[in-house]
Design an enzyme around this catalytic site. Structure first.
Site, PDB file in Angstrom:
ATOM      1  N   PHE A 164     -17.439  21.276  46.613  1.00  0.00           N
ATOM      2  CA  PHE A 164     -17.947  22.694  46.385  1.00  0.00           C
ATOM      3  C   PHE A 164     -19.097  23.165  46.967  1.00  0.00           C
ATOM      4  O   PHE A 164     -19.209  24.507  47.133  1.00  0.00           O
ATOM      5  CB  PHE A 164     -17.988  22.880  44.729  1.00  0.00           C
ATOM      6  CG  PHE A 164     -19.254  22.402  44.359  1.00  0.00           C
ATOM      7  CD1 PHE A 164     -20.028  23.093  44.147  1.00  0.00           C
ATOM      8  CD2 PHE A 164     -19.511  20.991  44.045  1.00  0.00           C
ATOM      9  CE1 PHE A 164     -21.418  22.940  43.724  1.00  0.00           C
ATOM     10  CE2 PHE A 164     -20.743  20.812  43.650  1.00  0.00           C
ATOM     11  CZ  PHE A 164     -21.893  21.450  43.342  1.00  0.00           C
ATOM     12  N   LYS A 188      -7.394  20.121  51.936  1.00  0.00           N
ATOM     13  CA  LYS A 188      -7.796  20.490  50.554  1.00  0.00           C
ATOM     14  C   LYS A 188      -8.863  21.086  50.211  1.00  0.00           C
ATOM     15  O   LYS A 188      -9.789  20.188  50.099  1.00  0.00           O
ATOM     16  CB  LYS A 188      -7.246  19.360  49.762  1.00  0.00           C
ATOM     17  CG  LYS A 188      -7.007  20.084  48.127  1.00  0.00           C
ATOM     18  CD  LYS A 188      -7.292  18.777  47.217  1.00  0.00           C
ATOM     19  CE  LYS A 188      -8.888  18.907  46.748  1.00  0.00           C
ATOM     20  NZ  LYS A 188      -9.204  19.831  46.166  1.00  0.00           N
ATOM     21  N   GLU A 191     -11.491  23.017  44.700  1.00  0.00           N
ATOM     22  CA  GLU A 191     -10.688  24.142  43.701  1.00  0.00           C
ATOM     23  C   GLU A 191     -11.723  25.192  43.168  1.00  0.00           C
ATOM     24  O   GLU A 191     -11.315  26.011  42.635  1.00  0.00           O
ATOM     25  CB  GLU A 191      -9.903  23.284  42.619  1.00  0.00           C
ATOM     26  CG  GLU A 191     -10.847  22.347  41.641  1.00  0.00           C
ATOM     27  CD  GLU A 191     -10.966  21.042  42.226  1.00  0.00           C
ATOM     28  OE1 GLU A 191     -11.608  20.247  41.533  1.00  0.00           O
ATOM     29  OE2 GLU A 191     -11.201  20.834  43.639  1.00  0.00           O
ATOM     30  N   LYS A 192     -13.056  24.803  43.364  1.00  0.00           N
ATOM     31  CA  LYS A 192     -14.061  25.606  42.663  1.00  0.00           C
ATOM     32  C   LYS A 192     -14.421  26.963  43.623  1.00  0.00           C
ATOM     33  O   LYS A 192     -14.917  28.074  42.980  1.00  0.00           O
ATOM     34  CB  LYS A 192     -15.342  24.782  42.518  1.00  0.00           C
ATOM     35  CG  LYS A 192     -15.027  23.859  41.278  1.00  0.00           C
ATOM     36  CD  LYS A 192     -16.392  23.087  41.035  1.00  0.00           C
ATOM     37  CE  LYS A 192     -15.921  22.013  40.128  1.00  0.00           C
ATOM     38  NZ  LYS A 192     -17.334  21.046  39.703  1.00  0.00           N
ATOM     39  N   SER A 241     -18.356  13.235  45.666  1.00  0.00           N
ATOM     40  CA  SER A 241     -19.237  12.424  44.645  1.00  0.00           C
ATOM     41  C   SER A 241     -19.008  11.045  44.910  1.00  0.00           C
ATOM     42  O   SER A 241     -17.868  10.541  45.542  1.00  0.00           O
ATOM     43  CB  SER A 241     -18.807  12.784  43.034  1.00  0.00           C
ATOM     44  OG  SER A 241     -17.559  12.543  42.992  1.00  0.00           O
ATOM     45  N   CYS A 296     -26.290  17.319  49.683  1.00  0.00           N
ATOM     46  CA  CYS A 296     -26.374  15.892  49.980  1.00  0.00           C
ATOM     47  C   CYS A 296     -27.649  15.415  50.605  1.00  0.00           C
ATOM     48  O   CYS A 296     -27.996  14.083  50.359  1.00  0.00           O
ATOM     49  CB  CYS A 296     -25.018  15.208  50.524  1.00  0.00           C
ATOM     50  SG  CYS A 296     -24.867  15.795  52.296  1.00  0.00           S
TER      51      CYS A 296
END
Length: 434
Positions: A164, A188, A191-192, A241, A296
């Site tokens: 995200f 993909k 989704e956020k 993550s 990160c």
């Protein structure tokens, strides 16, 4: 994922907030019955709804990529690169639109959102010059009349699973290198915040990308597992993550896929007593608190050799810091952490800097640079707990991840000249062997 039928079409009144899928060159309305709401983090207003891609839709996206692969692989490399040249032009022209999408869905400032897009754009620019990374090697006359050479060929259908925190940069780390090297791609987005990826796909098709070369599916755990399990997907890129990354690496590898999994980090900054106060304080605060720390490569721990001293007040009373007495102790603190993504040292001593860069067990090191993210002609080289795999993202390693070597040994009979006697030797080599 459920098994609802695949039927595309215009968005109906009840579906106008649903984020479309991209399958075979068309944005289609998902038949999903489950959706994930995307909210504006500042106002909590509903922006859009992300469909949980159905099994049938997912398989159609992969099949589209599989069908597009043979012709795209055989498309001349300069032609594929020209698509990237046009793509980067369109990204520049639409920078404000992309940044606005990121800000509304993810929440970072417009300036930071433009930086998000720009760091991805740099990878697109690198993809324009991908040819040297695709070059093979040759040795002539490995035996009499026999040549041996290697070439690099694309894998086929590959996939990317995105986080995200960088809705534009991370997709652009993945699919431009993959498709320019001849693969087709299933993306993909998070989704956020899927909006930036959607816009980038539109721009890529405007740039001339053929249908099926890039496909987009949406969802969460079920869609991720479908990517990991599908037999036609040959490689997977992931950023996210630790928990998700370890699952993706383990399951993907168990299914015989290549996986590059970029995971969590705890990045240290080592501050020597001779470091410049003003520039070091600015660097630390920006690297620690910029983008709310949602990077990160953010600095999450500062290690002060000899104590904070003159740095204490400028760094604010609530800033966390760790004191050690020597540089070797500071290096030990960094190396004791399970992660190995990035770190930095602030010093005016070349000897201290060289000692640090040599001994620290971290893949990306900054010397008076707080967030040492490499430009895309290098690679993003996290180590230890921050990365699972053997070939890193973008740069030469990224191209190697999305391609595989093939070695050819060839011998051709001379058609227009008599062959030399097989026992003819070069004078002086009589005792060398056969």
């Amino acid at each position: 994922m459920d098994g609802a039928a695949l039927e595309g079409g215009e968005l109906g009144a009840s579906d106008q907030l649903s984020v479309p899928l991209l399958i075979d060159g068309k944005f289609v309305t998902s038949e999903a019955t489950e959706h994930i709401d995307v909210l504006n983090p500042a106002t909590q207003a509903l922006l859009c709804r992300v469909p949980i891609t159905t099994t049938r839709e997912f398989n159609a996206a992969v099949q589209s990529a599989k069908d597009a692969f043979p012709k795209w692989r055989d498309t001349a490399l300069p032609t594929r690169a020209r698509v990237m040249f046009k793509f980067q032009e369109l990204i520049r022209a639409n920078m404000d639109v992309l940044a606005a999408s990121i800000t509304s869905e993810q929440g970072k400032t417009l300036a930071d959102a433009k930086g998000d897009v720009f760091r991805g754009l740099e990878v697109v620019e690198a993809a324009c010059g991908i040819a040297p990374f695709m070059m093979g090697e040759m040795v002539e006359n490995v035996a009499t009349g026999i040549d041996c050479y290697s070439i690099r060929q694309p894998l086929g259908v590959v996939a990317g699973i995105c986080p995200f925190n960088f809705p534009a940069m991370v997709p652009l780390w993945m699919f431009p290198m993959a498709i320019t090297s001849g693969n087709t791609f299933v993306l993909k987005p998070s989704e956020k915040d899927p909006g930036a990826a959607h816009l980038l796909a539109e721009l890529a098709m405007q740039a001339g990308l053929p249908k099926g070369v890039l496909n987009i599916v949406h969802g969460s755990h079920g869609v991720v597992n479908a990517i990991l399990d599908h037999p036609d997907i040959k490689a997977i890129s992931f950023v996210g993550s630790n928990t998700a990354g370890r699952h993706i690496y383990t399951r993907g590898c168990a299914n015989g896929k290549r996986v590059q999994s970029n995971m969590g980090a705890k990045n240290h900054a080592v501050v020597m007593q001779d470091a410049d106060v003003d520039s070091t304080v600015k660097a630390l605060t920006g690297a620690a608190f910029g983008a709310a720390g949602q990077r990160c490569m953010a600095i999450s721990a500062a290690v002060f050799v000899g104590g904070m001293g003159k740095f204490r007040e400028p760094l604010l009373a609530h800033a966390r810091a760790l004191k050690v007495d020597t540089l070797d102790q500071a290096i030990a603190v960094v190396n004791a952490n399970e992660h190995g993504n990035g770190c930095a040292i602030f010093t005016r001593s070349g000897g201290a800097a060289r000692r640090f860069q040599n001994a620290v067990e971290v893949g990306m090191v900054g010397i008076n640079v707080p967030i040492p993210v490499p430009l895309p002609f290098f690679s993003f080289t996290g180590w230890r707990g921050s990365f699972a795999g053997d070939l890193h993202m973008y740069g030469k390693a990224g191209v190697q991840f999305y391609t595989q070597p093939k070695t050819i040994t060839s011998k051709w009979a001379a058609d227009d000249a008599p062959a030399a006697p097989s026992n003819e030797r070069v004078p002086g080599l009589d005792k060398v062997g056969a």
